[in-house]
Motif scaffolding. Structure first.
Motif, PDB file in Angstrom:
ATOM      1  N   SER A  22      -6.556  14.114   0.715  1.00  0.00           N
ATOM      2  CA  SER A  22      -5.284  14.448   0.073  1.00  0.00           C
ATOM      3  C   SER A  22      -4.125  13.863   0.867  1.00  0.00           C
ATOM      4  N   TRP A  23      -3.100  13.424   0.146  1.00  0.00           N
ATOM      5  CA  TRP A  23      -1.876  12.937   0.790  1.00  0.00           C
ATOM      6  C   TRP A  23      -1.050  14.107   1.294  1.00  0.00           C
ATOM      7  N   GLY A  24      -0.496  13.977   2.481  1.00  0.00           N
ATOM      8  CA  GLY A  24       0.434  14.957   3.035  1.00  0.00           C
ATOM      9  C   GLY A  24       1.731  14.253   3.413  1.00  0.00           C
ATOM     10  N   GLY A  25       2.608  14.939   4.122  1.00  0.00           N
ATOM     11  CA  GLY A  25       3.832  14.347   4.645  1.00  0.00           C
ATOM     12  C   GLY A  25       4.669  13.605   3.625  1.00  0.00           C
ATOM     13  N   ASP A  26       5.150  12.418   4.034  1.00  0.00           N
ATOM     14  CA  ASP A  26       6.032  11.597   3.184  1.00  0.00           C
ATOM     15  C   ASP A  26       5.409  11.314   1.818  1.00  0.00           C
ATOM     16  N   LEU A  31       4.964  12.084  -4.045  1.00  0.00           N
ATOM     17  CA  LEU A  31       4.161  12.378  -5.230  1.00  0.00           C
ATOM     18  C   LEU A  31       4.548  13.709  -5.869  1.00  0.00           C
ATOM     19  N   THR A  32       5.172  14.584  -5.094  1.00  0.00           N
ATOM     20  CA  THR A  32       5.596  15.882  -5.602  1.00  0.00           C
ATOM     21  C   THR A  32       6.909  15.781  -6.375  1.00  0.00           C
ATOM     22  N   ASP A  33       7.911  15.067  -5.781  1.00  0.00           N
ATOM     23  CA  ASP A  33       9.187  15.007  -6.502  1.00  0.00           C
ATOM     24  C   ASP A  33       9.832  13.627  -6.553  1.00  0.00           C
ATOM     25  N   GLY A  34       9.187  12.610  -6.001  1.00  0.00           N
ATOM     26  CA  GLY A  34       9.690  11.258  -6.116  1.00  0.00           C
ATOM     27  C   GLY A  34      10.918  10.928  -5.301  1.00  0.00           C
ATOM     28  N   TYR A  35      11.331  11.827  -4.413  1.00  0.00           N
ATOM     29  CA  TYR A  35      12.580  11.643  -3.689  1.00  0.00           C
ATOM     30  C   TYR A  35      12.427  10.807  -2.418  1.00  0.00           C
ATOM     31  N   LEU A  36      11.412  11.055  -1.640  1.00  0.00           N
ATOM     32  CA  LEU A  36      11.269  10.440  -0.328  1.00  0.00           C
ATOM     33  C   LEU A  36      10.343   9.234  -0.400  1.00  0.00           C
ATOM     34  N   VAL A  37      10.867   8.064  -0.101  1.00  0.00           N
ATOM     35  CA  VAL A  37      10.032   6.868  -0.036  1.00  0.00           C
ATOM     36  C   VAL A  37       9.280   6.916   1.295  1.00  0.00           C
ATOM     37  N   PRO A  38       7.957   6.855   1.261  1.00  0.00           N
ATOM     38  CA  PRO A  38       7.172   7.033   2.485  1.00  0.00           C
ATOM     39  C   PRO A  38       7.453   5.993   3.569  1.00  0.00           C
ATOM     40  N   GLY A  39       7.600   6.501   4.775  1.00  0.00           N
ATOM     41  CA  GLY A  39       7.718   5.661   5.958  1.00  0.00           C
ATOM     42  C   GLY A  39       6.497   5.825   6.835  1.00  0.00           C
ATOM     43  N   SER A  40       5.773   6.905   6.608  1.00  0.00           N
ATOM     44  CA  SER A  40       4.515   7.159   7.314  1.00  0.00           C
ATOM     45  C   SER A  40       3.519   7.676   6.281  1.00  0.00           C
ATOM     46  N   PHE A  41       2.262   7.629   6.643  1.00  0.00           N
ATOM     47  CA  PHE A  41       1.208   7.936   5.685  1.00  0.00           C
ATOM     48  C   PHE A  41       0.227   8.919   6.312  1.00  0.00           C
ATOM     49  N   ASP A  42       0.282  10.172   5.860  1.00  0.00           N
ATOM     50  CA  ASP A  42      -0.605  11.228   6.369  1.00  0.00           C
ATOM     51  C   ASP A  42      -1.651  11.540   5.316  1.00  0.00           C
ATOM     52  N   ILE A  43      -2.897  11.566   5.748  1.00  0.00           N
ATOM     53  CA  ILE A  43      -3.998  11.906   4.853  1.00  0.00           C
ATOM     54  C   ILE A  43      -4.816  13.005   5.491  1.00  0.00           C
ATOM     55  N   TYR A  44      -5.048  14.065   4.744  1.00  0.00           N
ATOM     56  CA  TYR A  44      -5.937  15.143   5.169  1.00  0.00           C
ATOM     57  C   TYR A  44      -7.305  14.881   4.560  1.00  0.00           C
ATOM     58  N   THR A  45      -8.344  15.058   5.369  1.00  0.00           N
ATOM     59  CA  THR A  45      -9.677  14.767   4.874  1.00  0.00           C
ATOM     60  C   THR A  45     -10.723  15.759   5.370  1.00  0.00           C
ATOM     61  N   SER A  46     -11.657  16.061   4.495  1.00  0.00           N
ATOM     62  CA  SER A  46     -12.815  16.869   4.876  1.00  0.00           C
ATOM     63  C   SER A  46     -14.047  15.967   4.984  1.00  0.00           C
ATOM     64  N   GLU A  62      -5.942   1.864  15.833  1.00  0.00           N
ATOM     65  CA  GLU A  62      -5.488   3.044  16.580  1.00  0.00           C
ATOM     66  C   GLU A  62      -3.992   3.249  16.481  1.00  0.00           C
ATOM     67  N   ASN A  63      -3.236   2.180  16.339  1.00  0.00           N
ATOM     68  CA  ASN A  63      -1.777   2.258  16.283  1.00  0.00           C
ATOM     69  C   ASN A  63      -1.239   2.050  14.870  1.00  0.00           C
ATOM     70  N   GLY A  64      -2.079   2.251  13.871  1.00  0.00           N
ATOM     71  CA  GLY A  64      -1.683   2.032  12.491  1.00  0.00           C
ATOM     72  C   GLY A  64      -0.747   3.096  11.956  1.00  0.00           C
ATOM     73  N   GLU A  65      -0.228   2.828  10.767  1.00  0.00           N
ATOM     74  CA  GLU A  65       0.747   3.737  10.143  1.00  0.00           C
ATOM     75  C   GLU A  65       0.096   4.876   9.367  1.00  0.00           C
ATOM     76  N   ILE A  66      -1.230   4.875   9.258  1.00  0.00           N
ATOM     77  CA  ILE A  66      -1.936   5.939   8.540  1.00  0.00           C
ATOM     78  C   ILE A  66      -2.540   6.900   9.553  1.00  0.00           C
ATOM     79  N   THR A  67      -2.174   8.168   9.435  1.00  0.00           N
ATOM     80  CA  THR A  67      -2.705   9.200  10.327  1.00  0.00           C
ATOM     81  C   THR A  67      -3.616  10.098   9.527  1.00  0.00           C
ATOM     82  N   LEU A  68      -4.809  10.325  10.046  1.00  0.00           N
ATOM     83  CA  LEU A  68      -5.780  11.192   9.379  1.00  0.00           C
ATOM     84  C   LEU A  68      -5.849  12.526  10.106  1.00  0.00           C
ATOM     85  N   TYR A  69      -5.888  13.604   9.327  1.00  0.00           N
ATOM     86  CA  TYR A  69      -5.990  14.958   9.852  1.00  0.00           C
ATOM     87  C   TYR A  69      -7.172  15.657   9.196  1.00  0.00           C
ATOM     88  N   GLN A  70      -7.751  16.577   9.933  1.00  0.00           N
ATOM     89  CA  GLN A  70      -8.840  17.380   9.380  1.00  0.00           C
ATOM     90  C   GLN A  70      -8.275  18.326   8.329  1.00  0.00           C
TER      91      GLN A  70
END
Length: 111
Positions: A22-26, A31-46, A62-70
């Protein structure tokens, strides 16, 4: 992780996230309201992070713009967007004024 090309980064919303991600953060805010243009990319994953590479749009970095979280919540939501409260917390935790403004907008619009 990072996107393979600038074009893929620009078209991030076209990426078909694997099940359990699932997408989180920016991105979640966009995707929720179209207001914030993403500057970073957070993904939650199981699922294992390697599953994201099956999209063909990303590569290990390791230094990429996509951060994965549990992913720490249970749901059967197929929208591929984290719960709004988690998106809000991501934005507020960033310390970035642009993201904090987007978080306040989510509150104002009744997350």
């Amino acid at each position: 992780m990072s996107f393979r090309t600038d074009e893929m980064r620009s078209n991030w919303q076209d990426m078909n996230l694997p099940e359990g991600m699932s997408w989180g953060g920016d991105c979640g805010a966009y995707l929720t309201d179209g207001y914030l243009v993403p500057g970073s990319f957070d993904i939650y994953t199981s699922k294992p992070s390697a599953m994201l590479m099956t999209t063909g749009m990303v590569m290990p970095n390791e230094n990429g713009e996509i951060t994965l979280y549990q992913k720490f919540w249970n749901d059967d939501d197929a929208t591929k967007v984290a719960p709004k409260l988690i998106i809000y917390a991501d934005l507020m935790n960033s310390g970035d004024s642009r993201q904090i403004e987007a978080a306040q907008r989510l509150i104002k619009n009744g997350i």
